[in-house]
Design a protein around this motif. Structure first.
Motif, PDB file in Angstrom:
ATOM      1  N   ALA A 192      44.861  37.304  46.977  1.00 43.52           N
ATOM      2  CA  ALA A 192      45.860  36.231  46.019  1.00 43.52           C
ATOM      3  C   ALA A 192      45.254  34.861  46.389  1.00 43.52           C
ATOM      4  N   ASN A 193      44.489  34.690  47.235  1.00 40.25           N
ATOM      5  CA  ASN A 193      43.998  33.210  47.724  1.00 40.25           C
ATOM      6  C   ASN A 193      42.531  33.469  48.183  1.00 40.25           C
ATOM      7  N   LEU A 194      41.613  33.049  47.289  1.00 46.11           N
ATOM      8  CA  LEU A 194      40.311  32.808  47.848  1.00 46.11           C
ATOM      9  C   LEU A 194      39.541  31.309  47.482  1.00 46.11           C
TER      10      LEU A 194
ATOM     11  N   PHE B 127      44.066  45.261  45.941  1.00 45.24           N
ATOM     12  CA  PHE B 127      44.691  44.638  44.972  1.00 45.24           C
ATOM     13  C   PHE B 127      44.449  43.302  44.753  1.00 45.24           C
ATOM     14  N   ARG B 128      44.176  42.988  43.506  1.00 48.44           N
ATOM     15  CA  ARG B 128      43.818  41.457  42.908  1.00 48.44           C
ATOM     16  C   ARG B 128      45.287  40.898  42.127  1.00 48.44           C
ATOM     17  N   SER B 129      45.123  39.605  42.618  1.00 51.57           N
ATOM     18  CA  SER B 129      46.394  38.743  42.018  1.00 51.57           C
ATOM     19  C   SER B 129      45.757  37.969  40.639  1.00 51.57           C
ATOM     20  N   SER B 130      46.735  37.658  39.983  1.00 47.43           N
ATOM     21  CA  SER B 130      46.519  36.723  38.564  1.00 47.43           C
ATOM     22  C   SER B 130      46.142  35.282  39.318  1.00 47.43           C
ATOM     23  N   THR B 131      46.623  35.014  40.344  1.00 50.11           N
ATOM     24  CA  THR B 131      46.593  33.646  40.782  1.00 50.11           C
ATOM     25  C   THR B 131      44.997  33.175  41.219  1.00 50.11           C
ATOM     26  N   LEU B 132      44.348  34.169  41.138  1.00 51.26           N
ATOM     27  CA  LEU B 132      42.899  33.894  41.581  1.00 51.26           C
ATOM     28  C   LEU B 132      42.181  33.281  40.524  1.00 51.26           C
ATOM     29  N   SER B 133      42.566  33.228  39.187  1.00 51.56           N
ATOM     30  CA  SER B 133      42.023  32.673  38.100  1.00 51.56           C
ATOM     31  C   SER B 133      40.526  32.877  37.948  1.00 51.56           C
ATOM     32  N   GLY B 134      39.817  33.953  38.409  1.00 51.61           N
ATOM     33  CA  GLY B 134      38.610  34.301  38.183  1.00 51.61           C
ATOM     34  C   GLY B 134      38.388  35.143  37.071  1.00 51.61           C
ATOM     35  N   ARG B 135      37.172  35.442  36.875  1.00 54.13           N
ATOM     36  CA  ARG B 135      37.089  36.194  35.552  1.00 54.13           C
ATOM     37  C   ARG B 135      37.367  37.668  35.557  1.00 54.13           C
ATOM     38  N   TYR B 136      37.538  38.017  36.878  1.00 58.47           N
ATOM     39  CA  TYR B 136      37.894  39.331  37.337  1.00 58.47           C
ATOM     40  C   TYR B 136      39.429  39.670  37.594  1.00 58.47           C
ATOM     41  N   ALA B 137      40.269  38.229  37.754  1.00 54.94           N
ATOM     42  CA  ALA B 137      41.460  38.459  38.183  1.00 54.94           C
ATOM     43  C   ALA B 137      42.349  38.899  36.856  1.00 54.94           C
TER      44      ALA B 137
ATOM     45  N   ILE C  37      53.345  36.448  38.001  1.00 54.43           N
ATOM     46  CA  ILE C  37      51.941  37.070  38.733  1.00 54.43           C
ATOM     47  C   ILE C  37      51.739  38.386  38.240  1.00 54.43           C
ATOM     48  N   ALA C  38      50.587  38.851  37.903  1.00 55.26           N
ATOM     49  CA  ALA C  38      50.352  40.185  38.004  1.00 55.26           C
ATOM     50  C   ALA C  38      49.438  40.438  39.011  1.00 55.26           C
ATOM     51  N   TYR C  39      49.329  41.670  39.063  1.00 55.74           N
ATOM     52  CA  TYR C  39      48.454  42.617  40.308  1.00 55.74           C
ATOM     53  C   TYR C  39      47.769  43.639  39.646  1.00 55.74           C
ATOM     54  N   ARG C  40      46.418  43.937  40.173  1.00 59.98           N
ATOM     55  CA  ARG C  40      45.751  45.045  39.524  1.00 59.98           C
ATOM     56  C   ARG C  40      45.021  45.799  40.983  1.00 59.98           C
ATOM     57  N   TYR C  41      45.035  47.015  40.591  1.00 60.55           N
ATOM     58  CA  TYR C  41      44.412  47.715  41.788  1.00 60.55           C
ATOM     59  C   TYR C  41      42.948  47.715  41.498  1.00 60.55           C
ATOM     60  N   ASP C  42      42.025  47.129  42.455  1.00 57.10           N
ATOM     61  CA  ASP C  42      40.673  47.205  42.129  1.00 57.10           C
ATOM     62  C   ASP C  42      39.687  48.286  42.555  1.00 57.10           C
ATOM     63  N   GLY C  43      40.566  49.184  43.626  1.00 59.67           N
ATOM     64  CA  GLY C  43      39.700  50.169  44.155  1.00 59.67           C
ATOM     65  C   GLY C  43      39.531  50.344  45.423  1.00 59.67           C
ATOM     66  N   LEU C  44      38.891  51.268  46.118  1.00 62.01           N
ATOM     67  CA  LEU C  44      38.585  51.533  47.426  1.00 62.01           C
ATOM     68  C   LEU C  44      37.428  50.879  48.045  1.00 62.01           C
ATOM     69  N   TYR C  45      37.537  49.967  49.448  1.00 61.81           N
ATOM     70  CA  TYR C  45      36.635  49.397  49.645  1.00 61.81           C
ATOM     71  C   TYR C  45      36.475  49.501  51.212  1.00 61.81           C
ATOM     72  N   THR C  46      35.117  49.912  51.972  1.00 61.27           N
ATOM     73  CA  THR C  46      35.075  50.277  53.162  1.00 61.27           C
ATOM     74  C   THR C  46      34.841  48.713  53.807  1.00 61.27           C
ATOM     75  N   ILE C  47      35.191  48.642  55.217  1.00 66.41           N
ATOM     76  CA  ILE C  47      35.049  47.304  56.025  1.00 66.41           C
ATOM     77  C   ILE C  47      33.574  47.738  56.736  1.00 66.41           C
TER      78      ILE C  47
ATOM     79  N   GLU D 182      34.587  46.336  36.150  1.00 67.65           N
ATOM     80  CA  GLU D 182      34.440  45.940  34.630  1.00 67.65           C
ATOM     81  C   GLU D 182      35.589  44.981  34.167  1.00 67.65           C
ATOM     82  N   LYS D 183      35.002  43.831  33.645  1.00 68.55           N
ATOM     83  CA  LYS D 183      36.069  42.784  33.300  1.00 68.55           C
ATOM     84  C   LYS D 183      37.024  43.119  32.216  1.00 68.55           C
ATOM     85  N   GLU D 184      36.665  44.049  31.456  1.00 61.11           N
ATOM     86  CA  GLU D 184      37.222  44.709  30.234  1.00 61.11           C
ATOM     87  C   GLU D 184      38.665  45.482  30.505  1.00 61.11           C
ATOM     88  N   LYS D 185      38.569  45.878  31.858  1.00 63.50           N
ATOM     89  CA  LYS D 185      39.592  46.651  32.097  1.00 63.50           C
ATOM     90  C   LYS D 185      40.927  46.201  32.656  1.00 63.50           C
ATOM     91  N   HIS D 186      41.138  44.990  32.370  1.00 58.93           N
ATOM     92  CA  HIS D 186      42.404  44.096  32.788  1.00 58.93           C
ATOM     93  C   HIS D 186      43.501  44.720  32.177  1.00 58.93           C
TER      94      HIS D 186
END
Length: 127
Positions: free
Chosen positions: A9-11, A50-60, A75-85, A121-125
């Motif tokens: 939510a804050n980058l 999960f990504r927050s709409s507060t990011l204001s980027g093209r993928y938020a 504020i909206a939230y979207r699941y972006d997927g699985l990530y590994t560290i 994919e940006k269109e999947k918002h």
């Protein structure tokens, strides 16, 4: 045991988005989830992002419309997927594989990679 999920939510505004967010860096300390992230790193467990709409980027995700007051959109939230560290850096900028990842000095930075390595994919918002 480990980290189940994180919400971004804050980058920094200059975060690179050219690769569709296949990877990103996330910094935290022990009291803000770093201990669980360290366990996920050492156990090779994926983390849901999960990504927050507060990011204001093209993928938020877009804000949810508040029909009564346009200035108070929710504020909206979207699941972006699985990530590994894939790597961890200590507070001094040194890559580390010791457990626990967190020293007494503070923050660690975790390198996340999307599984599979496909751009968002940006269109999947979805609101």
């Amino acid at each position: 045991d480990g980290c189940d999920s994180i919400v971004i939510a804050n980058l920094e505004k200059d975060i690179r988005e050219g690769d569709g967010l296949i990877w990103f860096l996330f910094s935290t300390d022990r009291t803000n989830g770093g201990g669980a992230l360290c366990k996920s790193f050492h156990r090779k467990l994926p983390v849901r992002v999960f990504r927050s709409s507060t990011l204001s980027g093209r993928y938020a995700p877009p804000y949810l419309d508040d029909e009564e007051n346009e200035e108070d959109d929710e504020i909206a939230y979207r699941y972006d997927g699985l990530y590994t560290i894939d790597a961890v850096w200590d507070v001094h900028g040194q890559e580390t594989e010791t457990f626990p990842c967190l020293g007494v000095d503070g923050w660690q930075t975790y390198f996340f990679t999307r599984v599979p390595k496909r751009p968002l994919e940006k269109e999947k918002h979805v609101a």
